[in-house]
Each structure stands twice: as C-alpha cells, then as structure tokens.
Design an enzyme around this catalytic site. Sequence first.
Site, PDB file in Angstrom:
ATOM      1  N   GLY A 260     -19.630  -0.431 -25.755  1.00  0.00           N
ATOM      2  CA  GLY A 260     -20.086   0.001 -27.060  1.00  0.00           C
ATOM      3  C   GLY A 260     -19.613   1.390 -27.428  1.00  0.00           C
ATOM      4  N   THR A 261     -19.523   2.282 -26.448  1.00  0.00           N
ATOM      5  CA  THR A 261     -19.091   3.651 -26.741  1.00  0.00           C
ATOM      6  C   THR A 261     -17.668   3.685 -27.274  1.00  0.00           C
ATOM      7  OG1 THR A 261     -20.602   4.721 -25.179  1.00  0.00           O
ATOM      8  CG2 THR A 261     -18.571   5.890 -25.680  1.00  0.00           C
TER       9      THR A 261
ATOM     10  N   ALA B 120     -21.564  -5.845 -24.072  1.00  0.00           N
ATOM     11  CA  ALA B 120     -21.927  -7.067 -23.361  1.00  0.00           C
ATOM     12  C   ALA B 120     -23.194  -6.933 -22.538  1.00  0.00           C
ATOM     13  CB  ALA B 120     -20.769  -7.493 -22.450  1.00  0.00           C
ATOM     14  N   HIS B 121     -23.400  -5.775 -21.908  1.00  0.00           N
ATOM     15  CA  HIS B 121     -24.499  -5.699 -20.946  1.00  0.00           C
ATOM     16  C   HIS B 121     -25.877  -5.598 -21.592  1.00  0.00           C
ATOM     17  CE1 HIS B 121     -23.888  -1.363 -21.604  1.00  0.00           C
ATOM     18  NE2 HIS B 121     -25.054  -1.136 -21.024  1.00  0.00           N
TER      19      HIS B 121
ATOM     20  N   CYS C 200     -27.568   6.726 -21.609  1.00  0.00           N
ATOM     21  CA  CYS C 200     -26.439   7.645 -21.573  1.00  0.00           C
ATOM     22  C   CYS C 200     -26.878   9.099 -21.526  1.00  0.00           C
ATOM     23  CB  CYS C 200     -25.540   7.410 -22.784  1.00  0.00           C
ATOM     24  SG  CYS C 200     -24.842   5.753 -22.837  1.00  0.00           S
TER      25      CYS C 200
END
Length: 378
Positions: free
Chosen positions: A72-73, A193-194, A320
Amino acid sequence: MTRIRHFLDHNAGAPLLDAARARMIEAMDLAGNPSSVHAEGRAARAVVEQARAEVAALCGTATDRVLFTSGGTEANAWMLHQARPGRLLVSGIEHDSIARARPDAVVLPVDGGGVVDPDAVARALDALPGGAAGAMVVVMAVNNETGVIQPIAEIAGVARARGVRIACDGVQAAGRIDLVPLAGLVDFLSLSAHKIGGPKGVGALIAGAGVEPGAMIAGGQEFRRRGGTENLPGIAGFGAAAAVASARDRAADNRRIGALRDRIEVSLAAVADDVIFAGSNAWTGRVANTTSVVLPGLAGEMQVMRMDLAGIAVSAGSACSSGKVTASPVLLAMGFEDLAGQAIRVSLGASTTEDDVDAFVRAWTAMAARRLRTTVSA
C-alpha cells in the site's frame, strides 16, 4: 504450557488465509519468469494474470486497471507521484505514507468525529492560487485508527465539478466495504494484500477508467509502468485473498464482527465512565471491526505493553508508526489534544471469537482498575 494469544490487531495485518498460502506454495514451484515467452514463463504469467483478474473483480474494474506494487505504501507513493507541486490536498488523518510524503500539500481539516467535510474540500480547492485546475485531492476511504468511513462520493463530486483528480487510500476499506462503487468514484485507489488475508509486501494501484498513470519505475513490467520482475508468490497470494473477499458474505461478516466490537465498547464503558471511543460519533459511521479506545491517564504505548503481557495483541495506532511514543496525528487532527497519546486501536477480523473479546475485556478492566488505584494513591 503455551499461553493462548488473542490477536486483535487485524488492521495491522490479517492472518494469512489458507487459500492464499496454498496458491503461494504453488507459485513458488514455478521456475519461469512471467516475462519469458517459453512454456515455463507462460505458466508464471498465467498466475499473475489470474491474480490480476481476481483483484479487478474485487474492485469491479478492468484487468488493465490493476497495477501490482510492493504494498500500500508504494501504491500511495505512486498516486502522489501524479500530483504537481503545490496542487495537492490531503486530509489531516492520512496514513504516514501520504501525510509525511509531500510537505507541500494543503492539509484538509476533519471534524471531531474524524470526518472530512466536503464543503471544506470545495473551499480549499477554490482558494488555490489560479484556481483548482490541475489539483489532486487525496482522502482515505476508511481511517486505519478509528475505522471512520469518509464521504468519498460527496468529495468526489466536489472534485469532479472542478475538473480535479481524486485519489483514495483504500487499504483499510478492502473486505469491509464494497470497493466496486469506490473504485468507480476515484482516479486512483491503493490496496494492500495483507489487510485481507494475503501476504505482506504486495499491493496494487487501481487506476480509474481512462486514467493513465505515469510510470513509477522504468521497465517493461506492469504495462510498462512499473519495472522489475513480479513478486510471483506474493501476487498469487493476493489474488487468492481477493477471491475469498469477493466470495464472502460481507454483510453477515460485518453483523457478527460489529456485534463483537459493540460488546467491547459496552463492556468498557460499564467499568470506566471516562473511556472515549474516538470516531464513534462520526456522521458517516465506522467500519464494523475497529474501535479506538482512549483511556485518560495512561499512555497508549503502556496500554499496548500491558495488553501484550496479558496475551493480547492490539496497537497504539498505525503499525507503520509502532515503537514511537508519540501522540496520534489522527486523534490530534480530531481535537483530542493531550488525550491523543492515550489511545489504543482494537481491530477485529474473520477469525476473531467471543473468547478473544472476553479476554480483552478482562485484561482492559484490570488495567483500568490499576490506573484508578494508582491515581488515588498519588
């Protein structure tokens, strides 16, 4: 004897699904490079394209709109890469990968419920030097800390009326709200995905119909927009997880998980009259699985450690940002001031049970009572 652990940090990463694990193992046995034209390469390419079709189906879009990334980052960075300097507007509750990436961005405020006001977006766009032309608005679909759902349809309407692009971090939305209308509203949508039971280290940028994003990394892969050999096992697992998410009865899941979340909040409010659930007053509502619990007088990091010692995994905000003893920027933006550093995030998932919830309530109740005793003795 092994102590039972209770995992209530699904927003940081959901447990790997059996279907994703099985697909990844199959992909690991493929020798071919997806870019090779021989039989082995074609077999690997077929895995990538199956996964692309599965992610596209989750979003209700065409397969050529799905561009795989490392997570995503990176997908968020790719979205921001499309915005011109001085023409970017981002909400005050974005994930660090957006909030800290562009110091030149105009920050859009949120109200006390953590919601971006579409009228505030309109005012900010109209106030840009030279008008709104060429600007981009970035607002996440679901906040990772509070679970608050943002009014993307209304904000997209404001943007479209001014010919402005809109990008959306959809990482916490996947599997919790319907991505099909969301993907149809925005020019860019990021996924990871995670968060839906796939592997860590893979995600996607979803480009809107007719939107052609500039290349992120030079090379021939991902329609010549992101060079580098594809992460075949990761992409395979992502596709499998997306297929599971598409097939699930999301309404039934949300009812069950929402009842567990409500059970937590009712139980905690019964033992601590000063507990606050950040974002519970949002006019747009929250996703069913998330609660941000503010316990005045006890630092969030301390709460996380005490829960961990009790066998329960929660977080003090975005994964994060873990390990940093700082106030939550999200709660600060919502006006929590000193209380912004005294919250934990509890996030549930498909594997969460009543036993998990009860264990958390017991541990939290003991922690709150200990806080009260400490305050009284002081």
